[in-house]
Design a protein around this motif. Structure first.
Motif, mmCIF file in Angstrom:
data_model
loop_
_atom_site.group_PDB
_atom_site.id
_atom_site.type_symbol
_atom_site.label_atom_id
_atom_site.label_comp_id
_atom_site.label_asym_id
_atom_site.label_seq_id
_atom_site.Cartn_x
_atom_site.Cartn_y
_atom_site.Cartn_z
ATOM 1 N N GLY A 42 0.810 -1.217 0.000
ATOM 2 C CA GLY A 42 0.000 0.000 0.000
ATOM 3 C C GLY A 42 0.843 1.266 0.000
ATOM 4 N N GLU A 43 0.197 2.382 -0.233
ATOM 5 C CA GLU A 43 0.789 3.672 -0.567
ATOM 6 C C GLU A 43 0.863 4.623 0.636
ATOM 7 N N GLY A 44 1.999 5.269 0.808
ATOM 8 C CA GLY A 44 2.204 6.162 1.945
ATOM 9 C C GLY A 44 1.296 7.381 1.988
ATOM 10 N N LEU A 45 0.872 7.862 0.824
ATOM 11 C CA LEU A 45 0.025 9.061 0.810
ATOM 12 C C LEU A 45 -1.345 8.802 1.433
ATOM 13 N N LYS A 46 -1.687 7.530 1.663
ATOM 14 C CA LYS A 46 -2.991 7.233 2.263
ATOM 15 C C LYS A 46 -2.971 7.257 3.789
ATOM 16 N N THR A 47 -1.778 7.288 4.391
ATOM 17 C CA THR A 47 -1.698 7.292 5.863
ATOM 18 C C THR A 47 -0.686 8.335 6.311
ATOM 19 N N LEU A 48 -0.924 9.581 5.918
ATOM 20 C CA LEU A 48 0.065 10.639 6.173
ATOM 21 C C LEU A 48 0.321 10.883 7.654
ATOM 22 N N ASP A 49 -0.690 10.619 8.496
ATOM 23 C CA ASP A 49 -0.490 10.854 9.923
ATOM 24 C C ASP A 49 0.683 10.056 10.487
ATOM 25 N N ALA A 50 0.982 8.929 9.849
ATOM 26 C CA ALA A 50 2.058 8.074 10.370
ATOM 27 C C ALA A 50 3.423 8.734 10.250
ATOM 28 N N VAL A 51 3.555 9.742 9.367
ATOM 29 C CA VAL A 51 4.866 10.403 9.250
ATOM 30 C C VAL A 51 4.832 11.853 9.727
ATOM 31 N N ARG A 52 3.657 12.272 10.186
ATOM 32 C CA ARG A 52 3.539 13.647 10.656
ATOM 33 C C ARG A 52 4.457 13.876 11.848
ATOM 34 N N GLU A 53 4.975 15.085 11.984
ATOM 35 C CA GLU A 53 5.869 15.450 13.100
ATOM 36 C C GLU A 53 7.161 14.654 13.063
ATOM 37 N N GLY A 54 7.465 14.082 11.931
ATOM 38 C CA GLY A 54 8.646 13.228 11.861
ATOM 39 C C GLY A 54 9.892 13.979 11.443
ATOM 40 N N PHE A 55 9.749 15.169 10.864
ATOM 41 C CA PHE A 55 10.923 15.895 10.404
ATOM 42 C C PHE A 55 10.641 17.389 10.378
ATOM 43 N N ALA A 56 11.722 18.139 10.194
ATOM 44 C CA ALA A 56 11.607 19.593 10.281
ATOM 45 C C ALA A 56 11.707 20.223 8.903
ATOM 46 N N MET A 57 11.067 21.364 8.747
ATOM 47 C CA MET A 57 11.200 22.134 7.511
ATOM 48 C C MET A 57 11.881 23.458 7.855
ATOM 49 N N HIS A 58 12.864 23.841 7.055
ATOM 50 C CA HIS A 58 13.519 25.134 7.241
ATOM 51 C C HIS A 58 12.670 26.185 6.555
ATOM 52 N N GLU A 59 12.220 27.199 7.311
ATOM 53 C CA GLU A 59 11.370 28.214 6.691
ATOM 54 C C GLU A 59 12.185 29.481 6.484
ATOM 55 N N ILE A 60 12.262 29.931 5.252
ATOM 56 C CA ILE A 60 13.147 31.075 4.942
ATOM 57 C C ILE A 60 12.445 32.119 4.083
ATOM 58 N N GLU A 61 13.056 33.308 4.032
ATOM 59 C CA GLU A 61 12.663 34.351 3.076
ATOM 60 C C GLU A 61 13.275 33.974 1.725
#
Ligand SMILES: Cc1ncc(COP(=O)(O)O)c(C=O)c1O
Ligand SMILES: [Zn+2]
Lengths: 418, 90
Positions: free
Chosen positions: A374-393
């Motif tokens: 099965g496909e990961g896009l169907k259970t997105l909650d399982a990877v939520r909060e798993g990594f960080a995003m750098h937010e920039i200008e």
């Protein structure tokens, strides 16, 4: 190969090829039987190779008198050699059968294509199912493509992605207050009252045959050989046991040589009735109330549990259960080493592979095929909060200030967990 | 207690076509025995050596008796005991 009839797996009583699934005499499950006599391995191979590029290339081994067609044809998904994963785990050879690459992104397209083709042949004008999510997507889509009505029953608390990816096809979606086993009980009662083809109730013997195509493809894609070992998820146990049946059929017909692969089953610890029975040496499963993030595998009362136990034992394999944290880690492990993003069921399977490697049960001398269903896009909650995003200008300065060099760690204040 | 036992279609040949049978009983096992007393052919279809066969599920008002006391599960007045095949799903 000619399909001959249905027979009871428990007592052998025979039945005609109709919408039947239970033996009247002993209540055992019915299974499709074939007449293997007169099959010549060479010509069977040539017919397959000249066939369609999906599951209907295996029509000779499916429950139809003449090859079916369907609006949606699943199958021939990639079998990918995963050397980076193998190296990380210290396993000789790992092959990923990526069955997320099906029309509705799970192996359920295989079983539904077979069940629907049979339902149409038997004259049904409505299909239905009890589903943990993926089956719902597949039934709704295949019914839409065939232009027939469908009813899809799921536990009401399913992942939003799976509900949306069902409703979009215009089915009648019914969310039942309760777990999958409640949904299944309701559908078993409804199947007796309505003239519908419930793919996994009254036409389940045909539905189940669809999973054999995963074994056939594996053999063909490995260059007409059998794997040494397989790792495969278990919910009801149908997929697991039918992959076994597929290998056995081709061995007995001489389409492939060698021993039956060793079967390793994978369950979530929060719903592991088959793994528990395996560990306890029991040959039936005690039902459980599911509590796991692997909702697609959350069947507490698995219909094919006894047969799954039998296959794991006779092949010299195992059935393991992994925790929710191990499931999340399994998803990441597969994604980071193979580029394949799987759902929680695949996380269960990958985590089980890792566990077997860790225990030394699968090692440097082994070759293993891993069924990612099965496909990961169907259970997105399982990877939520798993990594960080750098937010920039959108400036070079902001990039330089906020995004650390590879290997360095960014200050937490400069990132956002997603 | 007056209990209603629901018979699935596959077993109705053994009950002369009856789909619901009213019996008096204190437990699930007692209710099934009362049904067997009326329709003896049913006993061997769903039981083996006094236990339910492995592909037979029994529910009391929707709840699987294996989560309760099995055949010893007490039944209240007006309860519904449902027999279903355990070979669906997945
Ligand atoms: C992604 C996925 N993998 C595996 C399974 C297990 O299937 P089975 O019930 O045949 O054991 C399911 C069942 O819903 C599923 O959705
Ligand atoms: Zn039988």
């Amino acid at each position: 190969m000619t399909v001959t009839g249905l027979s009871c797996k428990e007592c052998g009583t025979e039945y005609p090829l109709e919408a039947l699934y239970v033996c009247d005499r002993c209540f055992g499950p019915l299974e499709v039987g074939y007449d293997h006599a007169g099959i010549d391995a060479g010509s069977a191979r040539r017919r397959i190779q000249a066939g369609s590029s999906g599951i209907w290339r295996y029509a000779d081994f499916l429950p139809f008198a003449s090859p079916p067609t369907s609006a949606i044809e699943p199958g021939l998904t990639p079998l990918v050699r995963a050397d980076r994963l193998a190296e990380q785990l210290g396993v000789g050879e790992v092959w990923i059968k990526n069955d997320a690459a099906n029309p509705t992104h799970s192996f359920k397209d295989r079983v539904v294509a077979v069940a629907l083709a049979k339902a149409l042949e038997l004259g049904f004008d409505t299909v239905a199912c009890a589903s943990t999510g993926n089956l719902a997507n597949a039934v709704a889509a295949h019914a839409a493509a065939a232009g027939i009505d469908s009813y899809v029953f799921v536990p009401a608390n399913l992942e939003e992605q799976k509900l949306l990816a069902t409703g979009v096809y215009g089915t009648t979606l019914v969310g039942v207050e309760g777990n999958y086993d409640d949904v299944n009980r309701l559908c078993t009662e409804l199947a007796a009252e309505r003239g519908w083809a419930f793919v996994n109730v009254n036409v389940r013997p045909y539905y189940a045959e669809g999973s054999k195509t995963l074994a056939y493809e594996t053999v063909e894609q490995l260059g007409w050989r059998l794997p040494d070992r397989v790792v495969c998820p278990i919910a009801s146990g149908s997929l697991f046991t039918k992959i076994g049946r597929g290998f056995e059929e081709w061995r007995s017909l001489g389409l492939v040589a060698g021993g039956l692969p060793i079967f390793h089953g994978a369950q979530a610890a929060g719903c592991g009735p088959v793994a528990a029975a395996f560990a306890d040496g029991d040959d039936v499963c005690r039902p459980v109330r599911p509590d796991t993030i692997a909702k697609s595998l959350a069947i507490g009362d698995p219909a094919d549990g006894p047969y799954a136990l039998d296959l794991a034992r006779t092949s010299g394999g195992s059935i393991d259960a992994v925790s929710d944290d191990e499931i999340r880690a399994g998803i990441r492990l597969l994604a980071e080493t193979t580029g394949i993003f799987t759902e929680t069921a695949g996380g269960v399977t990958a985590a089980t592979l890792a566990k077997l490697a860790d225990r030394g049960e699968i090692g440097a001398d082994d070759s293993v095929v891993v069924y990612i269903t099965g496909e990961g896009l169907k259970t997105l909650d399982a990877v939520r909060e798993g990594f960080a995003m750098h937010e920039i200008e959108p400036t070079l300065e902001s990039f330089a200030a906020h995004v650390p060099e590879r290997g360095a760690v960014a200050a937490p204040a400069l990132t956002r967990m997603i | 207690m007056a209990v209603k036992v629901k018979i699935p279609a596959q077993l109705r040949p053994a009950t002369g076509g009856e789909g619901e049978i009213e019996v008096e009983a204190e437990t699930v096992g007692g209710a099934l025995d009362a049904v067997f007393a009326k329709h003896d052919g049913l006993r061997e279809r769903i039981t083996e050596d006094g236990d339910l066969r492995r592909f037979v599920n029994v529910y009391v008002s929707g709840e699987d008796i294996r989560f309760q006391d099995g055949l010893e599960t007490a039944v209240e007045d007006g309860a519904e005991v449902t027999i279903l095949p355990a070979v669906a799903g997945g």
